[in-house]
Scaffold this motif. Structure first.
Motif, short mmCIF file in Angstrom:
data_model
loop_
_atom_site.label_atom_id
_atom_site.label_comp_id
_atom_site.label_asym_id
_atom_site.label_seq_id
_atom_site.Cartn_x
_atom_site.Cartn_y
_atom_site.Cartn_z
N MET A 55 0.85 -1.18 0.00
CA MET A 55 0.00 0.00 0.00
C MET A 55 0.89 1.24 0.00
O MET A 55 1.84 1.33 0.79
N LEU A 56 0.57 2.18 -0.86
CA LEU A 56 1.32 3.44 -0.95
C LEU A 56 0.90 4.37 0.18
O LEU A 56 -0.30 4.58 0.40
N LEU A 57 1.87 4.91 0.88
CA LEU A 57 1.64 5.96 1.88
C LEU A 57 1.96 7.28 1.20
O LEU A 57 3.11 7.54 0.85
N HIS A 58 0.94 8.10 0.98
CA HIS A 58 1.10 9.34 0.22
C HIS A 58 0.86 10.52 1.15
O HIS A 58 -0.26 10.74 1.62
N VAL A 59 1.90 11.28 1.43
CA VAL A 59 1.81 12.47 2.29
C VAL A 59 1.65 13.68 1.38
O VAL A 59 2.50 13.95 0.54
N GLY B 109 -4.64 26.37 -3.94
CA GLY B 109 -4.63 25.85 -5.31
C GLY B 109 -3.75 24.64 -5.43
O GLY B 109 -3.48 23.93 -4.46
N GLY B 110 -3.29 24.41 -6.64
CA GLY B 110 -2.47 23.23 -6.89
C GLY B 110 -3.34 22.01 -7.11
O GLY B 110 -4.50 21.98 -6.69
N LYS B 111 -2.81 21.04 -7.80
CA LYS B 111 -3.58 19.84 -8.12
C LYS B 111 -2.97 18.62 -7.45
O LYS B 111 -1.79 18.35 -7.61
N ILE B 112 -3.78 17.90 -6.73
CA ILE B 112 -3.36 16.65 -6.11
C ILE B 112 -3.45 15.57 -7.18
O ILE B 112 -4.46 15.47 -7.89
N PRO B 113 -2.42 14.74 -7.31
CA PRO B 113 -2.48 13.66 -8.31
C PRO B 113 -3.65 12.72 -8.05
O PRO B 113 -4.09 12.55 -6.90
N GLU B 114 -4.15 12.11 -9.11
CA GLU B 114 -5.24 11.14 -8.96
C GLU B 114 -4.75 9.97 -8.10
O GLU B 114 -3.62 9.53 -8.23
N PRO B 115 -5.62 9.45 -7.24
CA PRO B 115 -5.20 8.36 -6.35
C PRO B 115 -5.21 7.00 -7.04
O PRO B 115 -5.89 6.81 -8.05
N GLN B 116 -4.47 6.08 -6.44
CA GLN B 116 -4.62 4.67 -6.79
C GLN B 116 -5.86 4.21 -6.04
O GLN B 116 -5.97 4.41 -4.84
N THR B 117 -6.81 3.62 -6.74
CA THR B 117 -8.05 3.21 -6.07
C THR B 117 -8.05 1.71 -5.83
O THR B 117 -7.45 0.97 -6.62
N PRO B 118 -8.70 1.28 -4.78
CA PRO B 118 -9.36 2.07 -3.73
C PRO B 118 -8.34 2.73 -2.81
O PRO B 118 -7.22 2.25 -2.67
N TYR B 119 -8.75 3.84 -2.24
CA TYR B 119 -7.85 4.60 -1.36
C TYR B 119 -8.59 5.11 -0.13
O TYR B 119 -9.82 5.12 -0.09
N LYS B 120 -7.80 5.51 0.85
CA LYS B 120 -8.31 6.11 2.08
C LYS B 120 -7.67 7.48 2.23
O LYS B 120 -6.55 7.71 1.78
N VAL C 253 -6.68 10.38 5.13
CA VAL C 253 -6.49 10.74 6.53
C VAL C 253 -6.12 12.22 6.56
O VAL C 253 -5.15 12.64 5.94
N LEU C 254 -6.92 13.01 7.25
CA LEU C 254 -6.60 14.43 7.41
C LEU C 254 -5.97 14.64 8.77
O LEU C 254 -6.49 14.16 9.79
N LEU C 255 -4.83 15.32 8.80
CA LEU C 255 -4.27 15.73 10.07
C LEU C 255 -5.04 16.96 10.52
O LEU C 255 -5.06 17.97 9.81
N ASP C 256 -5.71 16.84 11.65
CA ASP C 256 -6.65 17.86 12.06
C ASP C 256 -6.71 17.91 13.58
O ASP C 256 -6.80 16.86 14.24
N GLU C 257 -6.68 19.10 14.13
CA GLU C 257 -6.68 19.26 15.59
C GLU C 257 -7.94 18.69 16.23
O GLU C 257 -7.96 18.39 17.42
N ARG D 83 -3.79 8.35 1.77
CA ARG D 83 -3.35 9.74 1.66
C ARG D 83 -3.43 10.41 3.02
O ARG D 83 -4.46 10.39 3.67
N PHE D 84 -2.32 11.01 3.41
CA PHE D 84 -2.24 11.78 4.66
C PHE D 84 -2.13 13.23 4.27
O PHE D 84 -1.13 13.63 3.68
N VAL D 85 -3.15 14.02 4.57
CA VAL D 85 -3.22 15.39 4.08
C VAL D 85 -3.02 16.37 5.23
O VAL D 85 -3.76 16.35 6.21
N LEU D 86 -1.99 17.23 5.08
CA LEU D 86 -1.75 18.32 6.02
C LEU D 86 -2.23 19.59 5.32
O LEU D 86 -1.74 19.93 4.25
N GLY D 87 -3.18 20.27 5.91
CA GLY D 87 -3.76 21.45 5.29
C GLY D 87 -2.90 22.68 5.45
O GLY D 87 -1.82 22.65 6.05
N ALA D 88 -3.41 23.75 4.90
CA ALA D 88 -2.74 25.05 5.03
C ALA D 88 -2.94 25.57 6.46
O ALA D 88 -3.53 24.90 7.30
#
Length: 140
Positions: A1-5, A40-51, A53-57, A83-88
């Motif tokens: 499984m790919l870990l995508h940050v 902005g910016g474009k997130i690459p298309e995921p490998q499916t199926p995918y999950k 995860v948002l890093l969020d307080e 996908r592990f997503v760190l927001g702005a």
């Protein structure tokens, strides 16, 4: 499984960047790092199926063992990418939170964005080490 940050903002040359690189090299699972501009910016298309995860307080503070078990379950049930997503600086939208599979927090404290990225990479290394039976993690 790919870990995508996926992270908003550039890490550039910094002590945090060195930590991210250190744990990236140690990871035996496939890992991809994507940096996006603050907006902005474009997130690459995921490998499916995918999950996602948002890093969020407002998220759950999972133990390293629980994070490892979650990744193991997703991997073993056919998830190809997590996908592990760190927001702005302003975090994630309510819609992004609703669509996420998991909201993850590193406790109630507020962490600098670059340090949170390094902490995430360490936790991914630790979780995969737990699953591999590697002695890096010393529980108890």
């Amino acid at each position: 499984m790919l870990l995508h940050v996926i992270a908003r903002g550039k890490i550039a040359r910094s002590p945090e960047a060195e930590l991210v690189a250190r744990y990236e090299k140690r990871l035996t699972w496939p890992v991809k790092l994507t940096e996006l501009p603050e907006s902005g910016g474009k997130i690459p298309e995921p490998q499916t199926p995918y999950k996602t995860v948002l890093l969020d307080e407002r998220g759950k503070a999972l133990s390293s063992e629980k994070l490892a078990a979650t990744l193991e379950h997703w991997r073993d049930t056919g998830t190809r990418e997590t996908r592990f997503v760190l927001g702005a600086a302003d975090g994630h939208s309510d819609e992004e939170r609703r669509e996420a599979d998991l909201l993850l927090a590193f406790g109630p404290a507020t962490w600098p964005h670059l340090l949170a990225r390094a902490m995430l990479m360490e936790q991914l290394y630790r979780a995969t080490s737990i699953l591999a039976g590697h002695p890096y993690h010393r529980a108890g």
